[in-house]
Motif scaffolding. Structure first.
Motif, PDB file in Angstrom:
ATOM      1  N   VAL A 122      -5.879 -10.802  -0.027  1.00  0.00           N
ATOM      2  CA  VAL A 122      -5.663  -9.827   1.048  1.00  0.00           C
ATOM      3  C   VAL A 122      -4.272  -9.196   0.908  1.00  0.00           C
ATOM      4  O   VAL A 122      -4.116  -7.979   1.057  1.00  0.00           O
ATOM      5  CB  VAL A 122      -5.844 -10.499   2.429  1.00  0.00           C
ATOM      6  N   ALA A 123      -3.268 -10.008   0.597  1.00  0.00           N
ATOM      7  CA  ALA A 123      -1.910  -9.479   0.429  1.00  0.00           C
ATOM      8  C   ALA A 123      -1.851  -8.504  -0.743  1.00  0.00           C
ATOM      9  O   ALA A 123      -1.206  -7.452  -0.646  1.00  0.00           O
ATOM     10  CB  ALA A 123      -0.923 -10.624   0.207  1.00  0.00           C
ATOM     11  N   PHE A 124      -2.535  -8.824  -1.828  1.00  0.00           N
ATOM     12  CA  PHE A 124      -2.537  -7.926  -2.978  1.00  0.00           C
ATOM     13  C   PHE A 124      -3.268  -6.628  -2.649  1.00  0.00           C
ATOM     14  O   PHE A 124      -2.799  -5.541  -2.989  1.00  0.00           O
ATOM     15  CB  PHE A 124      -3.175  -8.607  -4.191  1.00  0.00           C
ATOM     16  N   GLY A 125      -4.423  -6.721  -1.979  1.00  0.00           N
ATOM     17  CA  GLY A 125      -5.161  -5.515  -1.583  1.00  0.00           C
ATOM     18  C   GLY A 125      -4.349  -4.642  -0.640  1.00  0.00           C
ATOM     19  O   GLY A 125      -4.279  -3.417  -0.807  1.00  0.00           O
ATOM     20  N   ALA A 126      -3.700  -5.272   0.351  1.00  0.00           N
ATOM     21  CA  ALA A 126      -2.849  -4.520   1.270  1.00  0.00           C
ATOM     22  C   ALA A 126      -1.659  -3.919   0.532  1.00  0.00           C
ATOM     23  O   ALA A 126      -1.253  -2.779   0.799  1.00  0.00           O
ATOM     24  CB  ALA A 126      -2.361  -5.429   2.395  1.00  0.00           C
ATOM     25  N   LEU A 156      -1.610  -2.938  -2.586  1.00  0.00           N
ATOM     26  CA  LEU A 156      -2.083  -1.766  -3.325  1.00  0.00           C
ATOM     27  C   LEU A 156      -2.250  -0.563  -2.409  1.00  0.00           C
ATOM     28  O   LEU A 156      -1.903   0.560  -2.783  1.00  0.00           O
ATOM     29  CB  LEU A 156      -3.403  -2.076  -4.030  1.00  0.00           C
ATOM     30  N   LEU A 157      -2.769  -0.786  -1.217  1.00  0.00           N
ATOM     31  CA  LEU A 157      -2.926   0.310  -0.259  1.00  0.00           C
ATOM     32  C   LEU A 157      -1.576   0.879   0.168  1.00  0.00           C
ATOM     33  O   LEU A 157      -1.396   2.096   0.238  1.00  0.00           O
ATOM     34  CB  LEU A 157      -3.720  -0.155   0.957  1.00  0.00           C
ATOM     35  N   VAL A 158      -0.634   0.001   0.468  1.00  0.00           N
ATOM     36  CA  VAL A 158       0.701   0.457   0.869  1.00  0.00           C
ATOM     37  C   VAL A 158       1.384   1.179  -0.288  1.00  0.00           C
ATOM     38  O   VAL A 158       2.019   2.215  -0.101  1.00  0.00           O
ATOM     39  CB  VAL A 158       1.557  -0.725   1.365  1.00  0.00           C
ATOM     40  N   ALA A 159       1.240   0.647  -1.488  1.00  0.00           N
ATOM     41  CA  ALA A 159       1.863   1.282  -2.661  1.00  0.00           C
ATOM     42  C   ALA A 159       1.288   2.664  -2.900  1.00  0.00           C
ATOM     43  O   ALA A 159       2.004   3.593  -3.269  1.00  0.00           O
ATOM     44  CB  ALA A 159       1.667   0.410  -3.898  1.00  0.00           C
ATOM     45  N   ARG A 160      -0.002   2.798  -2.676  1.00  0.00           N
ATOM     46  CA  ARG A 160      -0.653   4.097  -2.896  1.00  0.00           C
ATOM     47  C   ARG A 160      -0.301   5.094  -1.791  1.00  0.00           C
ATOM     48  O   ARG A 160      -0.019   6.255  -2.063  1.00  0.00           O
ATOM     49  CB  ARG A 160      -2.158   3.896  -2.962  1.00  0.00           C
ATOM     50  N   ALA A 161      -0.302   4.633  -0.550  1.00  0.00           N
ATOM     51  CA  ALA A 161      -0.071   5.540   0.573  1.00  0.00           C
ATOM     52  C   ALA A 161       1.415   5.856   0.773  1.00  0.00           C
ATOM     53  O   ALA A 161       1.780   7.012   0.963  1.00  0.00           O
ATOM     54  CB  ALA A 161      -0.644   4.940   1.857  1.00  0.00           C
ATOM     55  N   LYS A 192       3.987   4.996  -1.330  1.00  0.00           N
ATOM     56  CA  LYS A 192       4.771   5.036  -2.571  1.00  0.00           C
ATOM     57  C   LYS A 192       5.824   3.921  -2.609  1.00  0.00           C
ATOM     58  O   LYS A 192       6.956   4.123  -3.027  1.00  0.00           O
ATOM     59  CB  LYS A 192       5.463   6.381  -2.762  1.00  0.00           C
ATOM     60  N   LEU A 193       5.436   2.734  -2.128  1.00  0.00           N
ATOM     61  CA  LEU A 193       6.321   1.562  -2.171  1.00  0.00           C
ATOM     62  C   LEU A 193       5.715   0.525  -3.110  1.00  0.00           C
ATOM     63  O   LEU A 193       4.934  -0.327  -2.691  1.00  0.00           O
ATOM     64  CB  LEU A 193       6.476   0.946  -0.775  1.00  0.00           C
ATOM     65  N   PRO A 194       6.068   0.568  -4.399  1.00  0.00           N
ATOM     66  CA  PRO A 194       5.452  -0.357  -5.347  1.00  0.00           C
ATOM     67  C   PRO A 194       5.857  -1.807  -5.152  1.00  0.00           C
ATOM     68  O   PRO A 194       5.184  -2.706  -5.631  1.00  0.00           O
ATOM     69  CB  PRO A 194       5.924   0.163  -6.701  1.00  0.00           C
ATOM     70  N   ILE A 195       6.935  -2.068  -4.402  1.00  0.00           N
ATOM     71  CA  ILE A 195       7.410  -3.443  -4.245  1.00  0.00           C
ATOM     72  C   ILE A 195       6.363  -4.340  -3.595  1.00  0.00           C
ATOM     73  O   ILE A 195       6.256  -5.513  -3.923  1.00  0.00           O
ATOM     74  CB  ILE A 195       8.735  -3.496  -3.441  1.00  0.00           C
ATOM     75  N   VAL A 196       5.560  -3.799  -2.699  1.00  0.00           N
ATOM     76  CA  VAL A 196       4.574  -4.617  -2.005  1.00  0.00           C
ATOM     77  C   VAL A 196       3.490  -5.084  -2.973  1.00  0.00           C
ATOM     78  O   VAL A 196       3.142  -6.263  -3.020  1.00  0.00           O
ATOM     79  CB  VAL A 196       3.958  -3.836  -0.817  1.00  0.00           C
ATOM     80  N   ALA A 197       2.972  -4.189  -3.777  1.00  0.00           N
ATOM     81  CA  ALA A 197       1.942  -4.559  -4.742  1.00  0.00           C
ATOM     82  C   ALA A 197       2.520  -5.441  -5.839  1.00  0.00           C
ATOM     83  O   ALA A 197       1.886  -6.411  -6.262  1.00  0.00           O
ATOM     84  CB  ALA A 197       1.312  -3.305  -5.347  1.00  0.00           C
TER      85      ALA A 197
END
Length: 177
Positions: free
Chosen positions: A86-90, A92-97, A99-104
């Motif tokens: 779930v953390a990885f999926g979230a 990826l969504l945050v990184a895509r929306a 533009k914060l790659p740190i979360v993914a």
């Protein structure tokens, strides 16, 4: 007829080397994927960017092994796996929306560190894996420093589109200030 085998105690070299081997496992997988993603986003084929990114990830991979060791103590492996997915999926969504790659990056690295912490080595293989882990950790970092110096234009792609390699390049290696 029941033979009891006693495992020899782990030496300091074994402990440090296995830790290095686990960190290299995490760094290579995260770095290779991140290098390929950066290369695809820039629409440029860059030779060696994946290995260089992996070398930049080695110190961070060491850090991600600490929380992974804490997660290893959790009784329910399914709950940990679900939480990491779930953390990885979230991420990826945050990184895509946003533009914060740190979360993914962080979620993927933590998931891989958790997998690496689950690997248990046979006592006969500990010493060779330990030595290989130390050598690979050093070699990856040396390659990354050499690659960055030789390919400054392509290394700037890592500064623009990543978080952990950006931190390593700007703060630690002081290549892009």
């Amino acid at each position: 007829m029941n033979e009891i085998t006693v495992e020899p105690p782990a030496t300091t070299l074994d402990t440090i080397g296995l830790y290095c081997a686990r960190a290299v496992f995490v760094a290579v997988l995260v770095g290779m994927v991140e290098g390929l993603v950066v290369s695809k986003l820039a629409e440029v084929s860059v030779s060696g960017i994946g290995i260089a990114t992996a070398g930049l990830w080695v110190p961070a991979a060491f850090l991600f092994l600490f929380p992974a060791a804490l997660l290893k103590r959790v009784q329910s492996k399914q709950a940990v796996a679900l939480g990491l997915a779930v953390a990885f999926g979230a991420g990826l969504l945050v990184a895509r929306a946003a533009k914060l790659p740190i979360v993914a990056e962080s979620a993927g690295a933590l998931a891989l560190a958790y997998v690496a912490s689950q690997i248990d080595f046979d006592p006969a293989f500990r010493k060779p894996i330990s030595i290989a882990g130390i050598l690979l950790a050093v070699a990856l970092q040396l390659y990354a420093a050499h690659w960055v110096d030789a390919h400054r234009a392509f290394a700037s792609l890592l500064v623009e589109r990543t978080t952990v390699p950006r931190f390593m390049l700007r703060t630690v290696l002081r290549r892009f200030v």
